[in-house]
Design a protein around this motif. Sequence first.
Motif, PDB file in Angstrom:
ATOM      1  N   SER A   2      11.381 -40.840 105.068  1.00 56.11           N
ATOM      2  CA  SER A   2      11.499 -39.882 104.162  1.00 56.11           C
ATOM      3  C   SER A   2      11.047 -40.268 102.896  1.00 56.11           C
ATOM      4  O   SER A   2      10.215 -41.261 102.512  1.00 56.11           O
ATOM      5  CB  SER A   2      13.143 -39.612 103.898  1.00 56.11           C
ATOM      6  OG  SER A   2      13.618 -40.898 103.379  1.00 56.11           O
ATOM      7  N   TRP A   3      10.774 -39.063 101.757  1.00 61.77           N
ATOM      8  CA  TRP A   3       9.966 -39.400 100.553  1.00 61.77           C
ATOM      9  C   TRP A   3      10.950 -40.473  99.870  1.00 61.77           C
ATOM     10  O   TRP A   3      10.549 -41.230  98.993  1.00 61.77           O
ATOM     11  CB  TRP A   3      10.266 -38.107  99.773  1.00 61.77           C
ATOM     12  CG  TRP A   3       8.746 -37.116 100.108  1.00 61.77           C
ATOM     13  CD1 TRP A   3       9.081 -36.079 100.935  1.00 61.77           C
ATOM     14  CD2 TRP A   3       7.706 -37.408  99.914  1.00 61.77           C
ATOM     15  NE1 TRP A   3       7.877 -35.516 101.209  1.00 61.77           N
ATOM     16  CE2 TRP A   3       6.665 -36.452 100.471  1.00 61.77           C
ATOM     17  CE3 TRP A   3       6.919 -38.421  99.445  1.00 61.77           C
ATOM     18  CZ2 TRP A   3       5.410 -36.392 100.567  1.00 61.77           C
ATOM     19  CZ3 TRP A   3       5.327 -38.341  99.397  1.00 61.77           C
ATOM     20  CH2 TRP A   3       4.856 -37.293  99.972  1.00 61.77           C
ATOM     21  N   SER A  30      20.603 -43.525 105.976  1.00 60.34           N
ATOM     22  CA  SER A  30      20.301 -43.124 107.471  1.00 60.34           C
ATOM     23  C   SER A  30      21.265 -42.869 108.166  1.00 60.34           C
ATOM     24  O   SER A  30      21.164 -42.395 109.359  1.00 60.34           O
ATOM     25  CB  SER A  30      19.360 -44.435 107.756  1.00 60.34           C
ATOM     26  OG  SER A  30      20.280 -45.575 108.296  1.00 60.34           O
TER      27      SER A  30
END
Length: 279
Positions: A223-224, A275
């Motif tokens: 992810s970013w 996560s």
Amino acid sequence: MSRRVSALIKASHPEPAVAVTAVAALLAWGVGHRPVGIILVALTIAATQLAVGWTNDWLDADRDRQVGRADKPVPAGAVSHRTVGVAGLVAAAATPLLAAPTGVPAAACITGALLSALAYNWPLKFTVVSVLPYAVSFGALPAFVVLALPGAPAPPAWLVAAGALLGAGAHFANVLPDLADDARTGVHGLPHRLGATGSGLAAAGLLAAATVTLVAGPPGPPSWAGLAAVAGTVLILATGWYVARRAATDGTRPNAVFRAVMLVAVIDVVLLVASGPVA
């Protein structure tokens, strides 16, 4: 709080003890433990940290006196050598008892992690394989947290690898402030053989690798937020290294790298919690 109790707490190395316990509790929440499970994990990890800290100060008392460590409670006379040793033994014995409700696999895992950490205190801290107990014990910590879930699911390899990398990096960073004192008292672990520059680079590389593993390990593309965490890790470690170098020139104890390690550990736990469950 009496002076003796305060000194006993200080001899447990409270800063890393609290940090590791908090990391374990957050990790337990992140992988899906219920409140009772989180409490059991936190109490068990706290016991391991107390055992390791007290045992360390008990074993190192004579060496600390030799180098004039007045900041340590035992050589300063704030608490007796025997009291610290007994406290370490009690905490070590409490670890498997506290872990027992989490199941046999989890209890065996964390007991092995404790034995590994105690083996670092003596005799492995004096050898070229001094980093091994850190890698084993920190790799076992997330494995214990996952194994303590109902059904004892197998911990993901990337999670164990990230813990091992974090632990190995912490070893190099943790020893940095004490390299000179250790050399005077015959400690020649791997960081002492690499020197301050080599150990600093090893710590930075291993910790950066831990963060990358946590970002790239879970299923799906990074992810970013994960990529930003990698960039933040590099910035934090570089800042910690710079501050430590400045402190060294001023003649003070360079604890900045160790504190940078703790901050990177928090980043890694945030990544894991974000996560979601891993099992």
